[in-house]
Design a protein around this motif. Structure first.
Motif, PDB file in Angstrom:
ATOM      1  N   ALA A  10       0.824  -1.463  -0.012  1.00 30.87           N
ATOM      2  CA  ALA A  10       0.034   0.030  -0.137  1.00 30.87           C
ATOM      3  C   ALA A  10       0.879   1.330  -0.008  1.00 30.87           C
ATOM      4  O   ALA A  10       0.446   2.203  -0.745  1.00 30.87           O
ATOM      5  N   ILE A  11       2.023   1.295   0.855  1.00 24.84           N
ATOM      6  CA  ILE A  11       2.891   2.422   0.746  1.00 24.84           C
ATOM      7  C   ILE A  11       3.530   2.508  -0.419  1.00 24.84           C
ATOM      8  O   ILE A  11       3.660   3.706  -1.184  1.00 24.84           O
ATOM      9  N   SER A  40       2.537   9.377   3.906  1.00 26.35           N
ATOM     10  CA  SER A  40       3.188   8.169   3.476  1.00 26.35           C
ATOM     11  C   SER A  40       4.356   7.739   4.023  1.00 26.35           C
ATOM     12  O   SER A  40       4.601   6.567   4.348  1.00 26.35           O
ATOM     13  N   THR A  41       5.270   8.845   3.956  1.00 29.40           N
ATOM     14  CA  THR A  41       6.568   8.397   4.545  1.00 29.40           C
ATOM     15  C   THR A  41       6.572   7.860   6.203  1.00 29.40           C
ATOM     16  O   THR A  41       7.048   7.072   6.511  1.00 29.40           O
ATOM     17  N   LYS A  42       5.743   8.841   6.778  1.00 28.31           N
ATOM     18  CA  LYS A  42       5.551   8.498   8.284  1.00 28.31           C
ATOM     19  C   LYS A  42       4.880   7.135   8.556  1.00 28.31           C
ATOM     20  O   LYS A  42       5.200   6.396   9.238  1.00 28.31           O
ATOM     21  N   LEU A  43       3.988   6.926   7.691  1.00 32.89           N
ATOM     22  CA  LEU A  43       3.200   5.686   7.690  1.00 32.89           C
ATOM     23  C   LEU A  43       4.165   4.225   7.456  1.00 32.89           C
ATOM     24  O   LEU A  43       3.991   3.341   7.893  1.00 32.89           O
ATOM     25  N   ALA A  44       4.934   4.702   6.478  1.00 34.53           N
ATOM     26  CA  ALA A  44       5.995   3.391   6.224  1.00 34.53           C
ATOM     27  C   ALA A  44       6.684   3.220   7.409  1.00 34.53           C
ATOM     28  O   ALA A  44       6.962   2.057   7.624  1.00 34.53           O
ATOM     29  N   THR A  45       7.420   4.201   8.189  1.00 34.93           N
ATOM     30  CA  THR A  45       8.042   3.905   9.229  1.00 34.93           C
ATOM     31  C   THR A  45       7.327   3.486  10.419  1.00 34.93           C
ATOM     32  O   THR A  45       7.666   2.694  11.159  1.00 34.93           O
ATOM     33  N   GLY A  47       4.333   2.730  10.594  1.00 36.62           N
ATOM     34  CA  GLY A  47       3.350   1.557  10.308  1.00 36.62           C
ATOM     35  C   GLY A  47       3.998   0.199  10.474  1.00 36.62           C
ATOM     36  O   GLY A  47       3.109  -0.639  10.915  1.00 36.62           O
ATOM     37  N   LEU A  48       5.037   0.185  10.014  1.00 37.27           N
ATOM     38  CA  LEU A  48       5.581  -1.067  10.082  1.00 37.27           C
ATOM     39  C   LEU A  48       5.995  -1.530  11.628  1.00 37.27           C
ATOM     40  O   LEU A  48       5.983  -2.770  11.943  1.00 37.27           O
ATOM     41  N   GLU A  49       6.191  -0.530  12.430  1.00 34.83           N
ATOM     42  CA  GLU A  49       6.408  -1.078  14.178  1.00 34.83           C
ATOM     43  C   GLU A  49       5.144  -1.353  14.594  1.00 34.83           C
ATOM     44  O   GLU A  49       5.020  -2.206  15.176  1.00 34.83           O
ATOM     45  N   LYS A  50       4.151  -0.623  14.087  1.00 31.97           N
ATOM     46  CA  LYS A  50       2.712  -1.001  14.623  1.00 31.97           C
ATOM     47  C   LYS A  50       2.387  -2.199  13.890  1.00 31.97           C
ATOM     48  O   LYS A  50       1.936  -3.000  14.922  1.00 31.97           O
ATOM     49  N   ALA A  51       2.617  -2.535  12.932  1.00 37.41           N
ATOM     50  CA  ALA A  51       2.127  -4.016  12.230  1.00 37.41           C
ATOM     51  C   ALA A  51       2.869  -5.126  13.210  1.00 37.41           C
ATOM     52  O   ALA A  51       2.352  -6.070  13.239  1.00 37.41           O
ATOM     53  N   SER A  57      -4.452  -1.478  12.468  1.00 35.14           N
ATOM     54  CA  SER A  57      -5.108  -0.214  11.964  1.00 35.14           C
ATOM     55  C   SER A  57      -4.409   0.613  10.971  1.00 35.14           C
ATOM     56  O   SER A  57      -4.939   1.171  10.095  1.00 35.14           O
ATOM     57  N   VAL A  58      -3.159   0.210  10.743  1.00 32.64           N
ATOM     58  CA  VAL A  58      -2.163   0.763   9.926  1.00 32.64           C
ATOM     59  C   VAL A  58      -2.708   0.389   8.501  1.00 32.64           C
ATOM     60  O   VAL A  58      -2.477   0.979   7.713  1.00 32.64           O
ATOM     61  N   VAL A  59      -3.160  -0.933   8.319  1.00 30.19           N
ATOM     62  CA  VAL A  59      -3.800  -1.448   7.034  1.00 30.19           C
ATOM     63  C   VAL A  59      -4.845  -0.449   6.708  1.00 30.19           C
ATOM     64  O   VAL A  59      -4.866  -0.078   5.148  1.00 30.19           O
ATOM     65  N   THR A  60      -5.545  -0.304   7.482  1.00 29.72           N
ATOM     66  CA  THR A  60      -6.650   0.679   7.126  1.00 29.72           C
ATOM     67  C   THR A  60      -6.249   1.982   6.779  1.00 29.72           C
ATOM     68  O   THR A  60      -6.818   2.810   5.873  1.00 29.72           O
ATOM     69  N   GLU A  61      -5.445   2.599   7.486  1.00 32.58           N
ATOM     70  CA  GLU A  61      -4.937   3.784   7.267  1.00 32.58           C
ATOM     71  C   GLU A  61      -4.001   3.922   5.704  1.00 32.58           C
ATOM     72  O   GLU A  61      -4.158   5.058   4.763  1.00 32.58           O
ATOM     73  N   ALA A  62      -3.264   2.925   5.682  1.00 30.97           N
ATOM     74  CA  ALA A  62      -2.531   2.865   4.270  1.00 30.97           C
ATOM     75  C   ALA A  62      -3.699   2.629   3.100  1.00 30.97           C
ATOM     76  O   ALA A  62      -3.323   3.295   2.042  1.00 30.97           O
ATOM     77  N   THR A  63      -4.691   1.888   3.393  1.00 30.66           N
ATOM     78  CA  THR A  63      -5.729   1.635   2.248  1.00 30.66           C
ATOM     79  C   THR A  63      -6.328   3.277   2.144  1.00 30.66           C
ATOM     80  O   THR A  63      -6.610   3.548   0.863  1.00 30.66           O
ATOM     81  N   LYS A  64      -6.639   4.010   3.137  1.00 28.76           N
ATOM     82  CA  LYS A  64      -7.459   5.298   2.934  1.00 28.76           C
ATOM     83  C   LYS A  64      -6.547   6.187   2.147  1.00 28.76           C
ATOM     84  O   LYS A  64      -6.842   6.968   1.409  1.00 28.76           O
TER      85      LYS A  64
END
Length: 101
Positions: A10-11, A40-45, A47-51, A57-64
């Motif tokens: 997604a990222i 997107s950059t913040k989500l990449a860094t 999001g991986l930690e959260k996942a 929830s990061v999957v939902t955020e990435a999809t949005k």
């Protein structure tokens, strides 16, 4: 592992879409695209930690985010057809990315 791959995909998709952004004026379009790139950059860094900790929830955020980027691309498709406008946009985008925190 599968969740991490979905997030990464997604990222990656979001980053690809950002290369085609546009908007009302070159500067405001570039700023809008830069803001989405920062997200997107913040989500990449982050999001991986959260996942990795099991937070999906990061999957939902990435999809949005990917949907938002796709919509932006569709709205702006063809706006900057002239090479001079593309170069102005690229310069404005790079400048706006300097404000990314």
């Amino acid at each position: 592992m599968k969740k991490t791959m979905i997030i990464f995909g997604a990222i990656l998709f979001a980053s690809f879409i950002l290369t085609s952004c546009g908007g009302n004026s070159i500067e405001s379009d570039a700023k809008k695209c830069a803001e989405l790139q920062c997200k997107s950059t913040k989500l990449a860094t982050e999001g991986l930690e959260k996942a990795a900790s099991g937070d999906v929830s990061v999957v939902t955020e990435a999809t949005k985010l990917a949907a938002e980027l796709k919509t932006l691309q569709e709205e702006m498709k063809g706006k900057y057809k002239e090479k001079a406008d593309q170069e102005k946009f690229r310069d404005a985008f790079q400048k706006a990315m300097g404000d990314c925190k």
